[in-house]
Enzyme design. Structure first.
Site, PDB file in Angstrom:
ATOM      1  N   GLY A  63       0.815  -1.205   0.000  1.00  0.00           N
ATOM      2  CA  GLY A  63       0.000   0.000   0.000  1.00  0.00           C
ATOM      3  C   GLY A  63       0.850   1.256   0.000  1.00  0.00           C
ATOM      4  N   GLU A  82     -18.448  17.734   1.662  1.00  0.00           N
ATOM      5  CA  GLU A  82     -17.688  18.364   0.585  1.00  0.00           C
ATOM      6  C   GLU A  82     -18.375  18.172  -0.766  1.00  0.00           C
ATOM      7  OE1 GLU A  82     -13.351  17.672   2.752  1.00  0.00           O
ATOM      8  OE2 GLU A  82     -14.130  16.226   1.308  1.00  0.00           O
ATOM      9  N   GLY A  86      -0.330   4.448   0.127  1.00  0.00           N
ATOM     10  CA  GLY A  86      -1.077   5.617   0.612  1.00  0.00           C
ATOM     11  C   GLY A  86      -0.258   6.375   1.642  1.00  0.00           C
TER      12      GLY A  86
END
Lengths: 421, 421
Positions: free
Chosen positions: A12, A171, A14
């Protein structure tokens, strides 16, 4: 590089996995970073790609470009198909990796609470492909409205339902309202974008539940001021291609966006460890896997309690975990065996609502409205990876601020749903 | 707007259709502009999107945004399914339009010279979706090379074949060579991007056949200097997922790009008029359809001879045709019936080859190398639609120039081909 060096496999790329990789820059080890995408994604701005404010490359950078000077790292674009904890092996689709240390930071996906069939009609927002699919749906909806004569059918294309009142839902809803009320003004001849209804549905008692209740109330008022209808305490009971049902109320809407649930990466289930209700791995105090001091779980996949509260699934927490695990492994490789529990430092919370509207919370300090928006803007530009991205994002936003235009309003790709007329 | 006003239907929002629409801004008429995409595309820079130098939104702008102040235009995102010249009707997938005047400017697609089966393995470059698909293939090829142990199989991922030595083929090949030799330097640990072979295959006797032979020779030398292998007078006899065949020579390559043939939009066949070999409609001197003075064909779909030579299928020609037809219809609506033959003014030709290498031809003036490249750069930035795009493109290029980075190097979307290991 010698094969005798310990091999650290990081799954990963991220915030958690990338930060851990960078924290190990000076450690004598072989590091292999695996991600199914070729890029690190600045997820906090993903909603801007979904709403055509930023282009996809503005919030993503190739992992191997970020790490090109870190010679102890090999980046592989591949997917994990299995983990063998006993043999200390990770199986990818194209090769097998033997590890000495393993970091699992594969994050989370959307959860539909047992209604996976809703995914096709209510897409979520986790990857760039998700964002581009949402952008296509939102922009196409206004195009279809322009071509629809029947008022009820036209309105179904102008009704937008956002499910989930967390940061992403707020948002998305706020930005959709701006698009309908400002961006598209004067561009349509038959439909009226201002006739769009933006509905934000939250099953719980308030929006932005992670914030102070007073800020939740302010956020709701700011949303309503932008033209969003906020439905609190209402749960979606069905979703299909024609709309949603809230209890007994039916709302015709072709565009439904899902921001309600998070489910940890399914890789957590293969780690032979207790999981929490969201499927996150319940780790030890130092983020290691119970019974496996050589395996760590971090980021959104890790379930960590601190002072009786869960550490939130936000970017700063993932980065801190990455930093922690990187330093811990570096210490272990130096022979330092002292226990090193992870401690989350809350740097504050920020959520944007729309043009010049946001809420912020730093310890006891609470901000809302224009000031909070400026703080949000500065923080997000500051943390964007790469000089070029920061500059372009600033430029895009400065232009958008003055002109209310959104430059990425292009429809690419084919709609994956059947055509609906 | 009154229904009594004449209705002008314009099919296609490329350079021809958009320019015609804008030329009719002050004409008392109802205009309907139909395009299957929501955006006008600055096609001369499409190869930059395909090679990760620019993001897709940087070279595209929504048609309805460009035309929002032109109140006599309705923009429809739809596809044409039929034209009825006798009834003066256009059938779209969602509605039917009755016209008084019709402009057909639906352009061209790739031609595989009877080998349509090659399309899946040798994609062409006409739309943003094409460019994004090529970007995905090119970037993924280097990722696959990094994961391949066998030298021959690795090399097949590092071999790139560009078919067709016109402007697009030259631009693609030159940029691929730069990516392999400069952009990716130091980013891979197992594969060597510099080991990539970029092959440009042209069946005719020289590259850039539209230019002066001396410039073709210079362009070939510049390409070879960048590391491109140029194969002149060789035709591709087969294409599949494993490579291409040139006569008796087999080249293993997973990435084959098609820039060889252009076929006019199939809509031309429904116009009941003579077509040339490429399927373009042979129009009258004023660009009208034989026997139908109310129908015009323009841009890449029109076959126009001038002084014994065909008017080239380039953006300036399409824009001049759009201007011509717009003015002609405006004159007709004022009652002016004088014949107005179209006359193409050659503004010169430009082709870029790579970083600081290009060729240019203006009348008798011929330029090559750095000076031509500066002219190319200025012209392309100048003609890009919209202030914001120009600024961002300039910024992207300035950054790329100094850093040799290419900011749009992200892989999105799934590879439409079966996985190849």
């Amino acid at each position: 590089m010698s094969d005798a060096l310990p091999h650290i496999v990081i799954l990963g790329g991220g915030f958690g996995g990338l930060t851990a990789t960078q924290a190990l820059a000076r450690t004598p080890a072989r590091i292999t970073l695996v991600d199914r995408h070729n890029h690190h994604l600045f997820q906090p701005l993903l909603y801007q790609v979904a709403t055509a404010g930023l282009s996809a490359p503005s919030i993503a950078a190739p992992l191997r470009q970020i790490l090109r000077h870190q010679r102890n790292v090999t980046v592989l674009m591949d997917e994990v198909t299995g983990i063998d904890l006993a043999q200390r092996r990770v199986q990818l689709t194209r090769e097998r990796l033997d590890y000495d240390w393993l970091l699992v930071a594969t994050g989370a996906a959307h959860a539909y609470f047992g209604h996976d069939g809703w995914a096709a009609d209510a897409p979520g927002l986790k990857s760039l492909d998700d964002a581009l699919a949402i952008r296509r749906r939102v922009l196409t909806a206004f195009e279809r409205a322009e071509q629809e004569d029947d008022p009820a059918r036209r309105q179904a294309w102008l009704n937008f339902v956002v499910v989930g009142g967390g940061a992403t839902g707020v948002e998305l809803a706020g930005t959709l309202a701006e698009i309908a009320r400002h961006t598209l003004t004067g561009e349509f001849r038959r439909a009226q974008p201002r006739a769009a209804n933006i509905l934000l549905v939250e099953a719980g008692p308030r929006v932005l539940a992670a914030f102070d209740p007073a800020l939740s109330a302010k956020a709701q008022r700011q949303l309503e001021h932008l033209g969003v209808q906020v439905r609190i305490g209402q749960a979606v009971t069905s979703v299909d291609g024609e709309g949603v049902t809230l209890g007994t109320e039916r709302i015709a809407a072709h565009t439904v966006l899902w921001a309600a649930g998070v489910a940890a990466s399914p890789l957590g289930r293969s780690l032979d460890a207790p999981l929490d209700r969201a499927g996150r791995v319940i780790v030890q105090a130092d983020l290691s896997l119970p019974g496996h001091p050589e395996v760590f779980v971090l980021g959104d996949l890790a379930s960590v309690q601190q002072d009786g509260r869960p550490v939130p699934g936000v970017a700063p927490a993932a980065k801190q975990m990455g930093q922690h695990v990187g330093r811990l492994i570096a210490a272990r490789l130096r022979g330092d065996r002292r226990p090193q529990p992870f401690r989350y430092r809350d740097a504050g919370s920020l959520a944007t609502i729309g043009r010049m509207a946001a809420v912020a919370q730093f310890g006891r300090l609470r901000l809302s409205g224009l000031l909070a928006w400026w703080v949000w803007l500065g923080a997000h530009i500051w943390f964007l990876i790469g000089f070029r991205n920061r500059l372009v994002v600033m430029l895009d936003w400065a232009m958008a601020y003055w002109t209310q235009a959104r430059h990425a309003r292009i429809i690419t790709g084919a709609d994956e749903r059947a055509d609906r007329d």
